[in-house]
Write a protein that holds these residues in place. Structure first.
Motif, short mmCIF file in Angstrom:
data_model
loop_
_atom_site.label_atom_id
_atom_site.label_comp_id
_atom_site.label_asym_id
_atom_site.label_seq_id
_atom_site.Cartn_x
_atom_site.Cartn_y
_atom_site.Cartn_z
N LEU A 261 27.94 40.03 39.74
CA LEU A 261 28.80 39.96 40.15
C LEU A 261 29.06 40.77 41.67
O LEU A 261 29.80 40.55 42.63
N SER A 262 29.05 42.10 41.45
CA SER A 262 29.13 43.31 41.75
C SER A 262 28.74 42.58 43.52
O SER A 262 28.86 43.54 44.76
N LEU A 263 27.45 42.63 43.42
CA LEU A 263 26.18 42.49 44.66
C LEU A 263 26.73 41.05 45.37
O LEU A 263 27.04 41.11 46.87
N PHE A 264 27.65 40.48 44.57
CA PHE A 264 28.59 39.20 45.36
C PHE A 264 29.89 39.92 46.29
O PHE A 264 30.35 38.45 46.21
N GLU A 265 29.87 40.58 45.51
CA GLU A 265 31.73 40.86 46.11
C GLU A 265 32.49 41.00 45.08
O GLU A 265 33.35 40.59 45.29
N VAL A 266 31.69 40.12 44.45
CA VAL A 266 33.65 39.61 43.55
C VAL A 266 33.99 40.63 43.29
O VAL A 266 35.36 40.12 43.11
N PHE A 267 34.08 41.95 42.78
CA PHE A 267 34.37 42.42 42.91
C PHE A 267 34.11 44.45 43.00
O PHE A 267 32.80 44.33 43.16
N LEU A 397 31.56 35.42 28.97
CA LEU A 397 30.56 35.76 30.58
C LEU A 397 31.91 35.04 31.31
O LEU A 397 32.07 35.65 32.64
N LEU A 398 32.79 34.14 30.92
CA LEU A 398 33.58 33.53 31.26
C LEU A 398 35.34 34.66 31.81
O LEU A 398 35.57 34.87 32.92
N GLY A 404 36.18 40.63 36.03
CA GLY A 404 35.24 41.28 37.68
C GLY A 404 36.91 41.18 38.44
O GLY A 404 36.94 41.89 39.37
N TRP A 405 36.69 39.72 38.16
CA TRP A 405 37.39 39.07 39.79
C TRP A 405 38.99 39.71 40.06
O TRP A 405 39.16 40.64 41.01
N ILE A 406 39.65 39.72 38.92
CA ILE A 406 40.69 41.13 39.19
C ILE A 406 40.84 42.55 39.62
O ILE A 406 41.64 42.89 40.31
N THR A 427 43.02 44.99 31.50
CA THR A 427 42.06 44.20 31.54
C THR A 427 40.95 45.10 30.76
O THR A 427 40.07 43.52 30.30
N THR A 428 40.86 45.52 30.73
CA THR A 428 39.85 45.84 30.24
C THR A 428 39.47 46.15 28.89
O THR A 428 38.84 45.83 27.84
N LEU A 429 41.18 45.65 28.31
CA LEU A 429 41.11 46.34 26.99
C LEU A 429 41.00 44.55 26.55
O LEU A 429 40.63 44.24 25.61
#
Length: 566
Positions: A261-267, A397-398, A404-406, A427-429
């Motif tokens: 997701l990070s490579l897709f730059e979602v976050f 995973l969803l 990750g998006w947030i 969000t981490t919690l």
């Protein structure tokens, strides 16, 4: 005269009988025996290793044992291949300067196995001595109980030359591990990092290579310590054993999914900055740590694969003491990191790389798809382990993707640092809480190595069935495999399950058996150890009147044809 002798004999018998019916001498009383149990500190041992025998005494009611080394001790029967130590005593109850044991007591005795001990069951005989005393202080004659037991011997002793030989095999095997397909996605990401570094200074490039190697070596060190600790408990482990644990797979899938997701730059998590100099410093540190964690991930993704030479090295290591295990594992890690260390020390390599440009964005996204492919591949193994419970992993995973998006949205927007930190914490919690609720109680149906009906003539691994086939003079091909083993799957798709090889097996009337180690399979691991191997794939060919042959990890049609035609 004879009358007097007969009368005297009758009088003597009558008199002595009355005496012994009225006087209780130590040892003359019909005493109950204590209950005695024997057990060992491990389930199996290696030649040249020491161990500990524990004998547990349970004394009868109203009796106790006094600490007297001459009458309360353990003795091992003399036997070739084993040396016994002294009896070790627990703390007792002190009374009038005498140590007593009430109800129960555990005696221990060390032993040492010589290098001449062979694999298999090793019989030992222990004499457990005791002397019961009653509450009045009367101690009866000493007694003993003989205890017979077998200890399991696994592995072979290692000489100095053998260790050096297998260290070299581990180094070469680790180097070749870079060429295995399961490592490709992570190495592709590392290749992208190299392109990014190609325009930097030599020192930064070298540091990134060193950090990448450090991540690999630290991971191999951690893996070695886990293996040593678990083997001390007597468990038989193999290369890639952690992939038999569904929770390990879930963590690995989640990390790689986030990486993609990070490579897709979602976050994109941007470091805080206060001034250009500090930002530059943090950015450089982040790049080095990125290389470190790439090395960590590469190890855990690579462990399902067994490269050439690596199977023999790991088989030797897993049957040796802790020091040898650690040495061979670290040699494997050094071989695995060697290509990028060489690139780091040879800066002229970067001159042949293309200059950074827009093409790198597409290359980065393509690497993300490779990582997603790895997630799908690992999910296939997880589905076999947890069955229908895998749907909860999809939901997790969803939630992870949403988090990750947030994170990405929070970091891109101009907000106060305190607000940003609070939202990231929330969000981490949420991710941790959802993981606990969704994945805390997975339904994990036990897999027992059953072969899929789709595999046709392949039968489930059974030592008894293979023994019967060999007694009947049949040719047998035995494959040790697992769903998480990439090399196994490639061999199956390109060789074992092709029409050409199936026809070859039919022509030579080969009986096919498969042992599945997708989850823990102790019987299969014992067989793998007996062939001086420690992981899958492992292929064994049994031919009439011949010793079993261990085939290479990478199979081909010509290889099988030659082996069956000889």
């Amino acid at each position: 005269m004879n009358k007097y002798i007969s009368a005297f004999a009758l009088f003597f018998l009558f008199f002595t009988n009355n005496i012994f019916t009225q006087v209780s001498l130590p040892g003359m009383k019909d005493l109950p025996d204590p209950e005695v149990e024997i057990h060992f500190d491990k389930e199996s041992y290696r030649p040249g290793e020491s161990g500990l025998i524990t004998v547990n005494y349970m004394f009868p009611d109203e009796f106790h044992q006094t600490l007297t080394p001459e009458t309360f001790k353990l003795e091992g029967s003399a036997s070739k291949g084993i040396v016994y130590g002294q009896t070790l005593y627990p703390e007792g109850v002190e009374k009038d300067g005498v140590t007593n044991y009430y109800n129960s007591a555990e005696l221990q005795m060390e032993f040492f196995l010589t290098d001449t001990v062979e694999q298999g069951d090793f019989p030992i005989e222990i004499e457990a001595y005791y002397q019961l005393c009653d509450e009045k202080g009367t101690c009866y004659f000493p007694e003993s109980i003989r205890l017979d037991a077998n200890i399991s011997i696994q592995g072979k002793p290692a000489g100095a030359n053998s260790v050096l030989y297998y260290l070299l095999l581990a180094l070469i095997g680790g180097f070749l591990l870079n060429l295995m397909p399961c490592v490709l996605p992570l190495l592709s990401v590392k290749a992208l990092n190299l392109v990014n570094q190609s325009q930097g200074d030599r020192k930064s490039t070298l540091l990134n290579a060193v950090y990448y190697a450090a991540g690999i070596l630290v991971s191999f060190l951690a893996l070695s310590l886990v293996i040593i600790i678990l083997q001390q408990s007597g468990r038989l482990l193999g290369w890639g054993f952690q992939f038999q644990n569904p929770y390990f797979l879930i963590v690995l899938i989640s990390v790689i999914f986030l990486f993609a997701l990070s490579l897709f730059e979602v976050f994109i998590l941007l470091p805080p900055s206060s001034g250009l100099n500090k930002a530059s410093s943090l950015s450089g540190r982040k790049g080095h740590m990125g290389s470190f964690f790439t090395g960590v991930f590469a190890v855990f993704v690579a462990t399902p694969c067994t490269a050439p030479f690596l199977g023999a090295a790991m088989g030797f290591a897993f049957s040796q003491p802790a020091g040898v295990i650690l040495g061979i594992m670290m040699a494997t890690g050094m071989g695995f990191s060697l290509p990028f260390l060489i690139l780091g020390f040879i800066p002229s390599f970067f001159k042949v790389l293309p200059k950074p440009g827009k093409w790198m964005d597409k290359f980065r996204e393509f690497m993300a798809f490779l990582l997603m492919g790895t997630v799908v591949y690992l999910s296939g193994t997880l589905m076999k382990q947890i069955g229908e419970s895998f749907i909860t992993v999809f939901w997790y995973l969803l939630i992870l993707a949403l988090a990750g998006w947030i994170w990405g949205w929070i970091m891109r927007t101009a907000r106060k640092r305190s607000v940003r930190n609070i939202l990231i914490l929330i969000t981490t919690l949420a991710v941790l809480l959802s993981g606990t609720l969704l994945l805390g109680d997975l339904d994990t149906p036990a897999l027992t190595g059953q072969v899929s009906n789709q595999e046709g003539k392949w039968k489930v691994f059974s030592p008894e069935a293979i023994a019967e086939e060999r007694e009947a003079g049949e040719t047998v091909f035995l494959a040790f495999s697992a769903s998480w083993c990439t090399t196994c799957k490639i061999n199956e798709k390109t060789v074992l399950h092709t029409r050409e090889v199936e026809k070859l097996f039919e022509e030579h009337n080969v009986k096919l058996y498969k042992a599945d180690l997708t989850v823990t399979n102790e019987t299969a691991m014992e067989w793998i150890y007996s062939f001086d191997r420690a992981g899958v794939p492992l292929y064994i060919l049994y031919k009439k009147g011949e010793d079993p042959r261990v085939l290479p990890e990478i199979l081909s049609f010509s290889l099988l044809e030659n082996e069956l035609s000889e």
